[in-house]
Structure formats: structure tokens, C-alpha cells
Design a protein around this motif. Structure first.
Motif, PDB file in Angstrom:
ATOM      1  N   GLN A  80      -3.361  -1.648   6.521  1.00  0.00           N
ATOM      2  CA  GLN A  80      -3.394  -0.201   6.332  1.00  0.00           C
ATOM      3  C   GLN A  80      -3.484   0.098   4.833  1.00  0.00           C
ATOM      4  O   GLN A  80      -2.511  -0.047   4.101  1.00  0.00           O
ATOM      5  CB  GLN A  80      -2.117   0.429   6.914  1.00  0.00           C
ATOM      6  N   ARG A  82      -3.487   2.639   3.163  1.00  0.00           N
ATOM      7  CA  ARG A  82      -2.603   3.689   2.661  1.00  0.00           C
ATOM      8  C   ARG A  82      -1.298   3.116   2.116  1.00  0.00           C
ATOM      9  O   ARG A  82      -0.539   3.805   1.440  1.00  0.00           O
ATOM     10  CB  ARG A  82      -2.302   4.699   3.768  1.00  0.00           C
ATOM     11  N   LEU A  83      -1.012   1.834   2.410  1.00  0.00           N
ATOM     12  CA  LEU A  83       0.230   1.204   1.964  1.00  0.00           C
ATOM     13  C   LEU A  83       0.075   0.486   0.618  1.00  0.00           C
ATOM     14  O   LEU A  83       0.991  -0.213   0.182  1.00  0.00           O
ATOM     15  CB  LEU A  83       0.733   0.215   3.029  1.00  0.00           C
ATOM     16  N   TYR A  88       0.595   4.807  -2.393  1.00  0.00           N
ATOM     17  CA  TYR A  88       1.937   5.250  -2.791  1.00  0.00           C
ATOM     18  C   TYR A  88       1.833   6.323  -3.878  1.00  0.00           C
ATOM     19  O   TYR A  88       2.550   7.334  -3.830  1.00  0.00           O
ATOM     20  CB  TYR A  88       2.731   4.045  -3.280  1.00  0.00           C
ATOM     21  N   TRP A 111       9.533   2.223  -0.201  1.00  0.00           N
ATOM     22  CA  TRP A 111       8.655   3.164   0.515  1.00  0.00           C
ATOM     23  C   TRP A 111       7.823   2.421   1.555  1.00  0.00           C
ATOM     24  O   TRP A 111       7.706   2.863   2.714  1.00  0.00           O
ATOM     25  CB  TRP A 111       7.755   3.874  -0.495  1.00  0.00           C
ATOM     26  N   PHE A 112       7.252   1.284   1.175  1.00  0.00           N
ATOM     27  CA  PHE A 112       6.459   0.458   2.094  1.00  0.00           C
ATOM     28  C   PHE A 112       7.325   0.071   3.297  1.00  0.00           C
ATOM     29  O   PHE A 112       6.890   0.164   4.448  1.00  0.00           O
ATOM     30  CB  PHE A 112       5.984  -0.792   1.336  1.00  0.00           C
ATOM     31  N   LYS A 114       9.927   1.544   4.585  1.00  0.00           N
ATOM     32  CA  LYS A 114      10.211   2.676   5.474  1.00  0.00           C
ATOM     33  C   LYS A 114       9.014   2.998   6.372  1.00  0.00           C
ATOM     34  O   LYS A 114       9.197   3.476   7.498  1.00  0.00           O
ATOM     35  CB  LYS A 114      10.599   3.897   4.652  1.00  0.00           C
ATOM     36  N   GLN A 115       7.798   2.748   5.887  1.00  0.00           N
ATOM     37  CA  GLN A 115       6.610   2.992   6.708  1.00  0.00           C
ATOM     38  C   GLN A 115       6.458   1.929   7.791  1.00  0.00           C
ATOM     39  O   GLN A 115       6.024   2.227   8.912  1.00  0.00           O
ATOM     40  CB  GLN A 115       5.328   3.010   5.853  1.00  0.00           C
ATOM     41  N   VAL A 116       6.807   0.687   7.462  1.00  0.00           N
ATOM     42  CA  VAL A 116       6.508  -0.453   8.335  1.00  0.00           C
ATOM     43  C   VAL A 116       7.715  -0.897   9.161  1.00  0.00           C
ATOM     44  O   VAL A 116       7.584  -1.209  10.348  1.00  0.00           O
ATOM     45  CB  VAL A 116       5.967  -1.634   7.488  1.00  0.00           C
ATOM     46  N   PRO A 118      11.107   0.742   9.677  1.00  0.00           N
ATOM     47  CA  PRO A 118      12.158   1.757   9.495  1.00  0.00           C
ATOM     48  C   PRO A 118      13.509   1.330  10.068  1.00  0.00           C
ATOM     49  O   PRO A 118      14.552   1.812   9.629  1.00  0.00           O
ATOM     50  CB  PRO A 118      11.595   2.972  10.237  1.00  0.00           C
TER      51      PRO A 118
END
Length: 420
Positions: A80, A82-83, A88, A111-112, A114-116, A118
Motif C-alpha cells: 500500500q 499510502r504507507l 505519511y 503511524w504505520f 496504527k494503520q496495519v 491496530p
């Protein structure tokens, strides 16, 4: 009538329930663990991830540190896009400086995560064993997790090297560089840094800037710094946007090697095609003790003692007295050992003794791995620096997540198919 409190009830409920066997458990929540999770999810496999997020980066690296690798080589790889760090930056509405400050990289990693992942399990794994084709993990609270596959992404922290001259010196007087996070405590102190690599030189710079009386001690005749890669920088400027793919084929975004060696270092298949002696040279070239191009001005006022080594050390009051190979002595408040790391997977103490014995190893402590990063124990995988002799020198750095993640996902997805 005997009553059962809520905690006991939960534990009883957990013990009575038959636990489902998981497809794969990833142990470690740094860049390699997070990248592997992203690739597995993209392949349709939901991993169970255990670890403290970005723990080595948070707890074993000092504030104010800058990553040696450029931003383009510091992405935690994921299918992805976006990661990426660029993704970011878009979410945060600001650019990350280049070179990347450690604080920004940790924030990006969090941050990465929390997206992948959680729902990360932050408990400690005490033991990993195998019975037949199934692995059993015992966690710190006694819970057992069963899984078909295990991926170890435990980083480099377990492999710190401490010279024998300091065997009898307390860690608070002679810490390894990875033991330290806050240099403000050394203001006004007399400190020596042993080594000449990136950690030694950057730590000396940070100590000097925090008001310590610091010196660098090295066996080398001089300090060495990587020059600024102006050719690659200019080439990137001339090949933006739709030309980025071409630009990366010419100069892979790994921040390793030069025009002659960069692709051999970046691509595992090319690396494996080289004769063993060339592979070894490529690995050594990437592990050479050199400083980043932006460090010389920061250490120009730091005392440097070259062509000497520490031959002895004793506790002297509240400090350390060292003897050097040139016959001189010095009394210091602290000696910081920026003496690197030596791989030895026998230090993976969470692995059951019977499991460790079955893992084929090289004479210098590395695991023997397939290109899929599977060990000689079927279903047990290892990623990160321990895999650099298999996939090449990128595995020593964050940029190597682009080589490990896709291979792990393909292999573990294949296991699920073959067993379904």
C-alpha cells in the motif's frame, strides 16, 4: 459458597476455550515486523503480531539522532503506497526533514503500525516450541498461542558486542552505545567513545553539543566519512515524477553502494549470483565503520585519538581508568562502547533449546535461510540483519523491508494453501 473474581473468571474462560490455530505469528513490531504484516495482509493472510512498537528505536537510540540513510531509503515497505514516508507526509501536512530525525522516524513507524496492526499484542514472548508442524508460544501471563508459522523480526539489539577489556567494568561506567538515550546526563563529564563508525561519530557529536568533554578512540589511522552522493542527487532531480521508476532502476533507492555495486546490493537475485568472495565484500562494504556526509563539521572540535586501542580497563573510584596501546593511560567518567554488533542467533533465548538445536547455522552465527527466509525448521522464518547473508546487505537496514516482506508473504500464503 466460593466466589471467583473477574480476573480468575477470564483466565478460566480462556483455559477452557479451545484456542484456534493461527496462520502466522510475527514476533517483533519494528520496521521488519510491520512491513511483513502489511505484505501478509495484502496477500490475504491475517498475521497475529506480538511486540512493543518501534521499541529499539524508542529505547536504544538518543534524541537528536539523524538516520544515516536518506529518506527514500527509510520507507517501511508495504504494497500500500499510502504507507510510505511520502504518504505519511501527506496525512501529517508537512515534510519530513532529510536526513530523517529519529523522532520523525519513530512517529512514522507508530503511524504505520496504527494503520496495519491496530490491535498489536504487546506482551512478551517467553518461549517458542514446536510439536509436529505446530508452534506453541508461551506469553508472559502464561497464555499459550498456537500457530502454523512464526516470523522472527527481532532486530539487531540482542547482538551488541562488548570488548573483553571491559568485561569487569559495570555497564553504567562502560555502556554499549545502544544502552544510551539521553546525553544531557553527561554535561561536564569526561567521556571517551570507542569506535569510528556512524554511532561512534554521531554520539561524539551529540555529547559535545550537550557539553561533555568528549574524545574518540579508534584503532584506525583516521576517521572516514561518506561523501555526499551528488551524482545520484543530480540524477534524481533530473528524473522526477513519471521518470522515478527509471531513476530507481539506475540508482536503487537503498542508499547503498555506487554505480558499480548498487544493484548487486539492492537485488537479492543479483547478490546471490555473485561468487562467495564478492558477496562477502559487498556485505563488508555496507558494514564499514564510516560516518555520514553531514558529520564532519559536528566533530571538528572533538579530540580524536587515532591508531590506538584500549588494552585494559579498571574501575577507578566513580570512573574508569583505561590503558592504551601506545602506553598512555586516561581517567574517564564514562567510556561508551560504539563497538558494533555480532550476529549469534543462539541469543534468541525465547526459542526452546530443542528448537535452537534444529536451526542450521553458519560458522559465524547466522541462520542458514532459504530465499523465502525460512530456516531449516519448517515454518520458522527470520528477517532483518540475520538474513543479510541470504538476501544481501539491504537486510541490515530499513530499506531491506522491500526484499523481505514480499518473499515472506508469498511463502506463508503458500503454506496456507498447501495445508488447506
Amino acid at each position: 459458597m466460593q466466589t471467583i473474581d473477574r480476573t480468575d473468571a477470564r483466565n478460566l474462560d480462556r483455559d477452557l476455550k479451545p484456542t484456534a490455530i493461527k496462520e502466522v505469528v510475527i514476533i517483533g513490531a519494528g520496521p521488519y515486523g510491520l512491513s511483513t504484516a502489511a505484505h501478509l495482509q495484502n496477500a490475504g493472510v491475517e498475521p497475529y503480531v506480538i511486540g512493543q512498537p518501534m521499541s529499539f528505536w524508542k529505547n536504544n537510540m538518543p534524541g537528536g539522532m539523524l538516520l544515516r540513510s536518506k529518506s527514500e531509503a527509510s520507507n517501511i515497505n508495504a504494497p500500500q503506497k499510502r504507507l510510505s514516508i511520502e504518504g505519511y507526509e501527506k496525512v501529517m501536512g508537512r515534510k519530513v526533514p532529510d536526513p530523517v530525525p529519529i523522532e520523525d522516524f519513530i512517529a512514522y513507524g507508530e503511524w504505520f503500525r496504527k494503520q496495519v496492526v491496530p490491535d498489536l499484542d504487546t506482551r512478551q514472548v517467553l518461549n517458542v516450541s514446536q510439536d509436529g508442524s505446530i508452534f506453541t508460544l508461551i506469553l508472559e501471563d502464561g497464555e499459550k498461542i498456537r500457530t502454523k508459522a512464526v516470523v522472527l523480526t527481532l532486530g539487531i539489539g540482542l547482538f551488541w558486542h562488548r570488548p573483553e577489556q571491559f568485561a569487569n567494568i559495570p555497564r553504567e561506567l562502560a555502556p554499549h552505545s545502544s544502552d544510551l538515550k539521553d546525553f544531557a546526563q553527561f554535561k561536564g563529564k569526561k567521556v571517551a567513545v570507542v569506535g569510528k563508525g556512524q554511532s561512534a561519530l554521531e554520539y561524539a557529536a551529540l555529547l559535545h553539543e550537550k557539553g561533555a568533554e568528549v574524545q574518540i578512540i579508534t584503532r584506525a589511522p583516521a576517521l572516514t566519512f561518506r561523501p555526499f552522493a551528488w551524482r545520484k542527487h543530480l540524477f534524481r532531480q533530473l528524473t522526477p515524477g513519471p521518470l522515478k521508476g527509471f531513476s530507481y532502476r539506475v540508482f536503487p533507492p537503498t542508499d547503498l553502494g555506487d554505480i558499480r555495486t548498487a544493484r548487486k546490493m539492492a537485488h537479492p537475485e543479483l547478490f546471490r549470483q555473485q561468487p562467495p568472495e564478492v558477496q562477502e565484500k559487498l556485505l563488508k562494504d555496507c558494514a564499514k565503520p564510516v560516518g555520514a556526509y553531514w558529520l564532519p563539521s559536528r566533530v571538528e572540535k572533538v579530540r580524536v585519538r587515532t591508531s590506538v586501542s584500549v588494552t585494559g580497563a579498571v574501575v577507578d573510584g566513580s570512573g574508569v581508568k583505561i590503558e592504551l596501546s601506545d602506553g598512555s593511560t586516561d581517567r574517564l567518567d564514562v567510556v561508551i562502547l560504539a563497538t558494533g554488533y555480532r550476529i549469534d542467533i543462539s541469543k534468541y533465548h525465547m526459542l526452546d533449546a530443542s528448537l535452537i538445536k534444529r536451526i542450521q547455522k553458519t560458522s559465524d552465527g547466522y541462520p542458514v535461510l532459504e530465499m523465502s527466509l525460512e530456516t531449516s525448521v519448517k515454518g520458522l522464518y527470520m528477517a532483518g540483519v540475520v538474513a543479510e547473508k541470504t538476501l544481501g546487505p539491504t537486510l541490515r537496514f530499513v530499506t531491506g523491508t522491500s526484499n523481505s516482506g514480499p518473499r515472506l508473504a508469498a511463502a506463508i500464503k503458500g503454506i496456507g494453501r498447501s495445508r488447506s
